[in-house]
Structures are given as structure tokens and as C-alpha cells.
Design a protein around this motif. Structure first.
Motif, PDB file in Angstrom:
ATOM      1  N   THR A 346      -6.523   5.002  -1.701  1.00  0.00           N
ATOM      2  CA  THR A 346      -6.704   4.916  -0.250  1.00  0.00           C
ATOM      3  C   THR A 346      -5.514   4.266   0.432  1.00  0.00           C
ATOM      4  O   THR A 346      -5.171   4.601   1.567  1.00  0.00           O
ATOM      5  CB  THR A 346      -7.993   4.144   0.077  1.00  0.00           C
ATOM      6  OG1 THR A 346      -9.082   4.680  -0.679  1.00  0.00           O
ATOM      7  CG2 THR A 346      -8.332   4.232   1.555  1.00  0.00           C
ATOM      8  N   LEU A 347      -4.871   3.324  -0.268  1.00  0.00           N
ATOM      9  CA  LEU A 347      -3.694   2.676   0.304  1.00  0.00           C
ATOM     10  C   LEU A 347      -2.472   3.585   0.315  1.00  0.00           C
ATOM     11  O   LEU A 347      -1.471   3.271   0.949  1.00  0.00           O
ATOM     12  CB  LEU A 347      -3.372   1.392  -0.468  1.00  0.00           C
ATOM     13  CG  LEU A 347      -4.316   0.211  -0.225  1.00  0.00           C
ATOM     14  CD1 LEU A 347      -4.071  -0.895  -1.255  1.00  0.00           C
ATOM     15  CD2 LEU A 347      -4.155  -0.330   1.187  1.00  0.00           C
ATOM     16  N   GLY A 348      -2.560   4.693  -0.418  1.00  0.00           N
ATOM     17  CA  GLY A 348      -1.457   5.645  -0.396  1.00  0.00           C
ATOM     18  C   GLY A 348      -0.653   5.678  -1.658  1.00  0.00           C
ATOM     19  O   GLY A 348       0.405   6.302  -1.704  1.00  0.00           O
ATOM     20  N   GLY A 349      -1.157   5.046  -2.699  1.00  0.00           N
ATOM     21  CA  GLY A 349      -0.397   5.038  -3.948  1.00  0.00           C
ATOM     22  C   GLY A 349      -1.007   5.919  -5.001  1.00  0.00           C
ATOM     23  O   GLY A 349      -0.839   5.682  -6.185  1.00  0.00           O
ATOM     24  N   VAL A 419       0.610  -2.798  -8.628  1.00  0.00           N
ATOM     25  CA  VAL A 419      -0.141  -3.696  -7.734  1.00  0.00           C
ATOM     26  C   VAL A 419       0.810  -4.353  -6.732  1.00  0.00           C
ATOM     27  O   VAL A 419       0.509  -4.430  -5.534  1.00  0.00           O
ATOM     28  CB  VAL A 419      -0.903  -4.761  -8.554  1.00  0.00           C
ATOM     29  CG1 VAL A 419      -1.564  -5.781  -7.632  1.00  0.00           C
ATOM     30  CG2 VAL A 419      -1.950  -4.105  -9.451  1.00  0.00           C
ATOM     31  N   LEU A 420       1.963  -4.811  -7.209  1.00  0.00           N
ATOM     32  CA  LEU A 420       2.934  -5.442  -6.306  1.00  0.00           C
ATOM     33  C   LEU A 420       3.444  -4.442  -5.270  1.00  0.00           C
ATOM     34  O   LEU A 420       3.609  -4.795  -4.090  1.00  0.00           O
ATOM     35  CB  LEU A 420       4.099  -6.002  -7.118  1.00  0.00           C
ATOM     36  CG  LEU A 420       3.781  -7.187  -8.057  1.00  0.00           C
ATOM     37  CD1 LEU A 420       5.014  -7.548  -8.882  1.00  0.00           C
ATOM     38  CD2 LEU A 420       3.301  -8.400  -7.259  1.00  0.00           C
ATOM     39  N   ASP A 421       3.680  -3.212  -5.697  1.00  0.00           N
ATOM     40  CA  ASP A 421       4.145  -2.180  -4.754  1.00  0.00           C
ATOM     41  C   ASP A 421       3.094  -1.901  -3.686  1.00  0.00           C
ATOM     42  O   ASP A 421       3.431  -1.708  -2.510  1.00  0.00           O
ATOM     43  CB  ASP A 421       4.476  -0.887  -5.507  1.00  0.00           C
ATOM     44  CG  ASP A 421       5.716  -1.025  -6.384  1.00  0.00           C
ATOM     45  OD1 ASP A 421       6.510  -1.963  -6.146  1.00  0.00           O
ATOM     46  OD2 ASP A 421       5.879  -0.210  -7.313  1.00  0.00           O
ATOM     47  N   ALA A 476       3.740 -12.291  -3.131  1.00  0.00           N
ATOM     48  CA  ALA A 476       3.375 -10.968  -2.606  1.00  0.00           C
ATOM     49  C   ALA A 476       2.095 -11.049  -1.777  1.00  0.00           C
ATOM     50  O   ALA A 476       1.980 -10.403  -0.726  1.00  0.00           O
ATOM     51  CB  ALA A 476       3.197  -9.981  -3.763  1.00  0.00           C
ATOM     52  N   VAL A 477       1.131 -11.847  -2.226  1.00  0.00           N
ATOM     53  CA  VAL A 477      -0.121 -12.016  -1.487  1.00  0.00           C
ATOM     54  C   VAL A 477       0.127 -12.735  -0.169  1.00  0.00           C
ATOM     55  O   VAL A 477      -0.397 -12.351   0.887  1.00  0.00           O
ATOM     56  CB  VAL A 477      -1.154 -12.761  -2.347  1.00  0.00           C
ATOM     57  CG1 VAL A 477      -2.351 -13.204  -1.491  1.00  0.00           C
ATOM     58  CG2 VAL A 477      -1.628 -11.891  -3.500  1.00  0.00           C
ATOM     59  N   GLU A 478       0.925 -13.786  -0.200  1.00  0.00           N
ATOM     60  CA  GLU A 478       1.206 -14.543   1.025  1.00  0.00           C
ATOM     61  C   GLU A 478       1.913 -13.668   2.059  1.00  0.00           C
ATOM     62  O   GLU A 478       1.627 -13.764   3.259  1.00  0.00           O
ATOM     63  CB  GLU A 478       2.051 -15.767   0.688  1.00  0.00           C
ATOM     64  CG  GLU A 478       1.276 -16.847  -0.059  1.00  0.00           C
ATOM     65  CD  GLU A 478       2.150 -18.031  -0.425  1.00  0.00           C
ATOM     66  OE1 GLU A 478       3.395 -17.853  -0.451  1.00  0.00           O
ATOM     67  OE2 GLU A 478       1.600 -19.126  -0.690  1.00  0.00           O
ATOM     68  N   GLU A 479       2.818 -12.812   1.599  1.00  0.00           N
ATOM     69  CA  GLU A 479       3.534 -11.929   2.538  1.00  0.00           C
ATOM     70  C   GLU A 479       2.610 -10.836   3.087  1.00  0.00           C
ATOM     71  O   GLU A 479       2.671 -10.507   4.276  1.00  0.00           O
ATOM     72  CB  GLU A 479       4.740 -11.294   1.838  1.00  0.00           C
ATOM     73  CG  GLU A 479       5.848 -12.297   1.528  1.00  0.00           C
ATOM     74  CD  GLU A 479       7.012 -11.658   0.789  1.00  0.00           C
ATOM     75  OE1 GLU A 479       6.878 -10.476   0.366  1.00  0.00           O
ATOM     76  OE2 GLU A 479       8.061 -12.322   0.610  1.00  0.00           O
ATOM     77  N   ALA A 480       1.755 -10.289   2.225  1.00  0.00           N
ATOM     78  CA  ALA A 480       0.843  -9.237   2.682  1.00  0.00           C
ATOM     79  C   ALA A 480      -0.200  -9.787   3.641  1.00  0.00           C
ATOM     80  O   ALA A 480      -0.599  -9.103   4.598  1.00  0.00           O
ATOM     81  CB  ALA A 480       0.160  -8.578   1.480  1.00  0.00           C
ATOM     82  N   PHE A 481      -0.628 -11.012   3.420  1.00  0.00           N
ATOM     83  CA  PHE A 481      -1.696 -11.613   4.225  1.00  0.00           C
ATOM     84  C   PHE A 481      -1.153 -12.637   5.226  1.00  0.00           C
ATOM     85  O   PHE A 481      -1.855 -13.580   5.589  1.00  0.00           O
ATOM     86  CB  PHE A 481      -2.739 -12.274   3.313  1.00  0.00           C
ATOM     87  CG  PHE A 481      -3.613 -11.292   2.579  1.00  0.00           C
ATOM     88  CD1 PHE A 481      -4.889 -11.014   3.028  1.00  0.00           C
ATOM     89  CD2 PHE A 481      -3.139 -10.628   1.456  1.00  0.00           C
ATOM     90  CE1 PHE A 481      -5.691 -10.100   2.361  1.00  0.00           C
ATOM     91  CE2 PHE A 481      -3.926  -9.721   0.781  1.00  0.00           C
ATOM     92  CZ  PHE A 481      -5.210  -9.447   1.230  1.00  0.00           C
ATOM     93  N   ASP A 482       0.072 -12.439   5.663  1.00  0.00           N
ATOM     94  CA  ASP A 482       0.644 -13.293   6.706  1.00  0.00           C
ATOM     95  C   ASP A 482       0.101 -12.815   8.053  1.00  0.00           C
ATOM     96  O   ASP A 482       0.596 -11.864   8.649  1.00  0.00           O
ATOM     97  CB  ASP A 482       2.170 -13.195   6.674  1.00  0.00           C
ATOM     98  CG  ASP A 482       2.824 -14.176   7.641  1.00  0.00           C
ATOM     99  OD1 ASP A 482       2.090 -14.771   8.479  1.00  0.00           O
ATOM    100  OD2 ASP A 482       4.048 -14.345   7.566  1.00  0.00           O
ATOM    101  N   TYR A 483      -0.942 -13.487   8.533  1.00  0.00           N
ATOM    102  CA  TYR A 483      -1.641 -13.006   9.735  1.00  0.00           C
ATOM    103  C   TYR A 483      -0.779 -13.098  10.987  1.00  0.00           C
ATOM    104  O   TYR A 483      -1.107 -12.508  12.020  1.00  0.00           O
ATOM    105  CB  TYR A 483      -2.953 -13.761   9.934  1.00  0.00           C
ATOM    106  CG  TYR A 483      -2.823 -15.263   9.977  1.00  0.00           C
ATOM    107  CD1 TYR A 483      -2.600 -15.934  11.173  1.00  0.00           C
ATOM    108  CD2 TYR A 483      -2.924 -16.009   8.811  1.00  0.00           C
ATOM    109  CE1 TYR A 483      -2.479 -17.301  11.209  1.00  0.00           C
ATOM    110  CE2 TYR A 483      -2.803 -17.380   8.840  1.00  0.00           C
ATOM    111  CZ  TYR A 483      -2.585 -18.028  10.040  1.00  0.00           C
ATOM    112  OH  TYR A 483      -2.465 -19.397  10.066  1.00  0.00           O
ATOM    113  N   GLU A 484       0.315 -13.846  10.944  1.00  0.00           N
ATOM    114  CA  GLU A 484       1.190 -13.909  12.111  1.00  0.00           C
ATOM    115  C   GLU A 484       2.069 -12.663  12.222  1.00  0.00           C
ATOM    116  O   GLU A 484       2.472 -12.265  13.314  1.00  0.00           O
ATOM    117  CB  GLU A 484       2.083 -15.157  12.025  1.00  0.00           C
ATOM    118  CG  GLU A 484       1.313 -16.464  12.085  1.00  0.00           C
ATOM    119  CD  GLU A 484       0.617 -16.675  13.416  1.00  0.00           C
ATOM    120  OE1 GLU A 484       0.973 -15.987  14.398  1.00  0.00           O
ATOM    121  OE2 GLU A 484      -0.309 -17.500  13.478  1.00  0.00           O
TER     122      GLU A 484
END
Length: 514
Positions: A346-349, A419-421, A476-484
């Protein structure tokens, strides 16, 4: 169906005697439905195999809609007005043979009792199903029945599958013909068949009948109960957990021994249930989807096609509905594998997008507002014992020991680098919301991590251990979930959701590092 006969014989169920059958049929012929249902309840036994026509008549009565307000008003008008005597007589005759709401409730109650006392296979004999070979034309009986209810219940036998009898309009008070057509050979896979027109539902503004009638929820619950008991029996026999009875409710492929793939009708029913306001009805959707996921863990179902069909529907769900679905699915190894591949797709991978044509996305109705359940992520940490109870490798070993060929699926490999991609993919969706892809990314990390926790050291992806220990995954999680920095600017509630999801993920990963 060979499976049905074998299971029934092993359970020691004997055919109902002609005398007992006659007692029930006499009541049905006299339109004494409640008496017939009470008799069936009396003679019900784990040692006696239910007579399929009797079970079909119970199903038909359970599906029968109660009189509407218009029906009741018309009845009163006919009583008070001078109207035509012949019209009044015709109305009374129809009323005299129509099952009452009390009879419908009693029929459903006895069906559920049968589900507890008799084998799923013996009861499923009453349900329509597809043949094992798609090239063999089905045989539709032309026999007649003495009683009104037995004659009407023949519609169930003539349907193609159990999903048809659940549809809106299959049973009507005016005695009209069912919406579903008799069984017929299906069109080639590359052409648009009748199934494509009837099975896809496009929301409230669609003219297609609802996948589940307002009065069919009880029968759907009964059918799901049979499938769940069936897959439990199969698992006890040493196989991976799946329901052969569910499998025959999916059309066979034209190619000999090819996996079945056409899962639109059961998925339509499952996702329609998931969008209901009633928690009880939504739970039926979850249970049915869990059954299909277990079936997808075998080589008997075309997994890429199944994944395509589910992904198309998931993409159209509101965030609340997606959150609900992913958080309440059973915590099993098969479910974790499915979630990982579904999120990737669903994410496109996905690498399966080239197989088959995607179905139009369902236009989902928003669920009632509910508290966002980030706790589901935390619960998954303690799911080790639950996941290991459905380990395909263990099932395969048990099957080999018992001499039964294993049908357990070997899933396509997904690496830690994948997963990282996927975490690095921009957080956008068709609806313009950044929350939906973040929900999928969260489920991807949690379920992939749980699967890695369960495998032996020799099978574990060494890259996974590396990214856990060196902080690559955390970053990778912190960058993906950076709500700002999330695109499309989520509202305050969305930013709060992103923050809570990120904190829950980081907490889980800290436990994995221990």
C-alpha cells in the motif's frame, strides 16, 4: 466435497432417520415453522448428521425480512376498507406462509446451537459452494418440494456460493426471485465478468445490492463460526491454520491445480461489515478478514492477487477505520506476515502490482469517532507466545510427521533495508492525509520486528540487528514521524497522533535492543 464427507465420518455422525426427518417435514408442510424449529432443536445431536434441506430451510427462515411499516399499514387498510375480496384473500394466503419474526429468531438460535454440537463440514453441506474443477459444469437439481418453505429454500441450493445468499434482496417478502443468478461457467480471467459487476460495491450511492442484507448479519455470524471451527480442526490435524470450507466459497481457477484468486465477494462482505456503526457487525468483518488472511498463508490462495484486492480497499478507508482494522486483527504470525506485506504494498513498495488488474477502490463511510489506539503497538511486544502458536515452520514439521503434505506458504522475503526504504517514502496518500501512510509505516515496523524476534538466529536478517543497534532505525523513525515536517500540514489532532505513534515505536524498539 471429499473433505466434508471425511470429517463427518471421523466425527461419527450418522444420517438422520427417515422417521425423524418426517416429523420435521410434516411441520414445515403445515407452515408450522416454530414447531418445526423446536423439533429440530429436540432431535439435534452430535451423533446425528443434520439433513441439509432442513438446514437450508433454517437459513432461509433466518434470512426472511420482517414486515415493514408499509406492509403493516397495507394490512390494516385491507382489513378496514371495502377492497376486493380476492385481493384480501391473496394477501392472507401470503401472510399465512410467511415466516414470522419469532420464527426467524428461533431459526438463527437453532443454527448457532447446531454450530456448537455438529461438525462444520456436516453443516456446510447445506451451503452452496463452487466445484473443485472450474471446467466441470455444475449440476442444478430440478426437483420440487411439497412445502412452501422447502421450495423457497431451494434458492440457497441453486446459488453459486454463500456470499450470494447474504446479499440484499436475495430473500424478499414479496416472493420475488433472488438477485443472484444460477451457477454458470465464469468468464476468462482477462475479461470483465458478471462477478466484477455484482461483487464490487461503490458506497451508499451505488445501485448494487449491499453485500450483506440488513437481516443477514446473523447468518453471516453463523457461517463465520463454521469456518473458524473448521480451521481449528485443520490446525489440530497438523496443518497450517486455514479453512477448506472457506476455500470452496472462492471460485476455482481455470488452470488445473492453480491457486484460487477471486476473493472480491468475501472481501466486499468483510469491508462492508467494517464500516457499520455496530461494534458487533464490525467484529464480523474482522473475523472474516482474519479467516481470509489465514487462507492466504497457504499455497491454495493466490497471495499477490489477494494482496492487491485488500490493498485497493484499505487505500480508500478513513484513518479511523484503518486504525481500527489493524489494531483488532488477531496477533498471530500469519497476520503479522500479512500486515508487513500489506503495508509494503500500500505504501508503494510492492513487487506484485503487475499481477492482475486492481479493483476500483471502495468509497468508505467514516466510522464513529473513537480514541486512537496507539496502545495496540505496545500490546504487540508481549505477543511472542501468540505468534509462535501459529508458526508455519512448526505446522510444516507436524504435517510432515503425520504424512500430510504441507500447504504452508513461504512468503516473499522482505529485508531490513526494504523497511528503511519504505520509512523514507513521502507521507502522502490519495486523500491528501499524511496520517494514513504513517499508520501503515508504524504497523510495518512493529510487525516486521515481531517476526524478526520469532525466527531463529540463523534465519534472522543480520541487517535488522545492525540497524537496531547502530541507531539507523531510530533515526529513520524519527525522520518519518517528524510531525513538524509532515507534508500537507496535519491538524492539531493529527500532529498529536504522529507524536504518540512515534513515541510508542521508539519505546518498542528500545525493548528489542535489550
Amino acid at each position: 466435497m471429499a473433505v466434508t464427507q471425511d470429517v463427518s465420518n471421523r466425527a461419527g455422525e450418522k444420517d438422520l432417520t427417515i422417521h425423524l426427518r418426517g416429523l420435521v417435514e410434516t411441520c414445515f408442510e403445515e407452515n408450522q415453522y416454530e414447531a418445526a424449529i423446536a423439533t429440530l432443536d429436540e432431535i439435534r445431536s452430535s451423533k446425528s448428521k443434520p439433513f441439509p434441506p432442513h438446514i437450508r430451510q433454517l437459513i432461509y427462515i433466518a434470512l426472511y425480512p420482517p414486515p415493514s411499516i408499509d406492509d403493516e399499514v397495507e394490512e390494516e387498510v385491507l382489513k378496514l376498507g371495502p377492497g376486493s375480496p380476492s385481493k384480501l384473500l391473496s394477501r392472507r394466503q401470503k401472510t399465512s406462509v410467511a415466516p414470522s419474526p419469532r420464527a426467524s429468531a428461533a431459526a438463527y438460535d437453532v443454527l448457532m446451537k447446531y454450530a456448537r454440537t455438529n461438525t462444520p463440514a456436516s453443516l456446510a453441506c447445506a451451503l452452496p459452494s463452487y466445484p473443485e474443477n472450474a471446467n466441470v459444469p455444475p449440476v442444478n437439481g430440478s426437483r420440487t418440494e411439497d412445502s412452501y418453505i422447502a421450495h423457497e429454500a431451494l434458492r440457497i441450493e441453486r446459488a453459486r456460493c454463500c456470499w450470494e445468499i447474504l446479499k440484499e434482496g436475495f430473500v424478499r417478502r414479496d416472493g420475488g426471485e433472488a438477485i443472484s443468478s444460477p451457477r454458470k461457467p465464469r468468464a476468462r480471467r482477462t475479461t470483465r465478468s458478471r462477478d466484477d459487476d455484482d461483487d464490487g460495491w461503490g458506497g451508499e450511492d451505488s445501485e448494487s445490492p449491499a453485500p450483506v442484507s440488513e437481516h443477514a448479519w446473523g447468518v453471516l455470524r453463523w457461517i463465520i463460526t463454521l469456518f473458524e471451527r473448521d480451521e481449528a480442526e485443520v490446525e489440530q490435524g497438523g496443518q497450517v491454520r486455514y479453512s477448506p470450507l472457506l476455500l470452496v466459497q472462492i471460485p476455482p481457477s481455470r488452470a488445473e491445480r492453480a491457486a484460487r484468486w477471486e476473493v472480491d465477494m468475501p472481501l466486499d462482505a468483510a469491508f462492508y461489515a467494517l464500516q457499520q456503526n455496530s461494534e458487533a457487525r464490525r467484529s464480523l468483518g474482522v473475523r472474516l478478514l482474519a479467516l481470509l488472511i489465514n487462507l492466504g498463508s497457504t499455497t491454495l490462495l493466490d497471495f499477490p492477487m489477494f494482496l492487491n484486492a485488500v490493498s485497493a480497499r484499505v487505500s480508500g478507508l478513513p484513518v479511523e477505520a484503518l486504525e481500527y482494522l489493524l489494531s483488532v486483527l488477531p496477533i498471530t504470525r500469519a497476520t503479522a506476515q500479512f500486515k508487513v506485506h500489506l503495508c509494503k504494498h500500500t505504501l508503494g513498495g510492492s513487487s506484485t502490482s503487475g499481477k492482475g488488474r486492481p479493483k476500483p477502490q471502495a468509497r468508505a463511510r467514516a466510522l464513529p469517532r473513537r480514541r486512537i489506539r496507539t496502545e495496540a503497538t505496545d500490546v504487540s511486544v508481549d505477543a511472542d507466545t501468540t505468534l509462535s502458536s501459529q508458526n508455519p515452520s512448526t505446522s510444516a514439521q507436524d504435517a510432515a510427521t503425520s504424512g500430510v503434505p504441507s500447504v504452508a506458504r513461504k512468503y516473499p522475503a522482505i529485508s531490513a533495508s526494504d523497511v528503511l526504504d519504505l520509512l523514507a517514502i513521502p507521507n502522502t496518500s490519495d486523500s491528501g492525509s499524511a496520517v494514513q501512510p504513517l499508520c501503515l509505516k508504524s504497523e510495518l515496523v512493529v510487525n516486521y520486528g515481531l517476526l524478526q524476534q520469532q525466527v531463529d538466529d540463523s534465519d534472522r536478517d543480520p541487517r535488522w540487528i545492525e540497524v537496531l543497534r547502530d541507531g539507523t532505525l531510530v533515526k529513520a523513525v524519527e525522520e518519518a514521524f517528524d510531525y513538524e515536517d509532515v507534508k500537507k500540514g496535519p491538524d492539531a489532532e493529527g500532529r498529536d497522533y504522529v507524536r504518540r505513534r512515534r513515541d510508542a515505536l521508539l519505546a518498542v524498539m528500545s525493548l528489542w535492543q535489550m
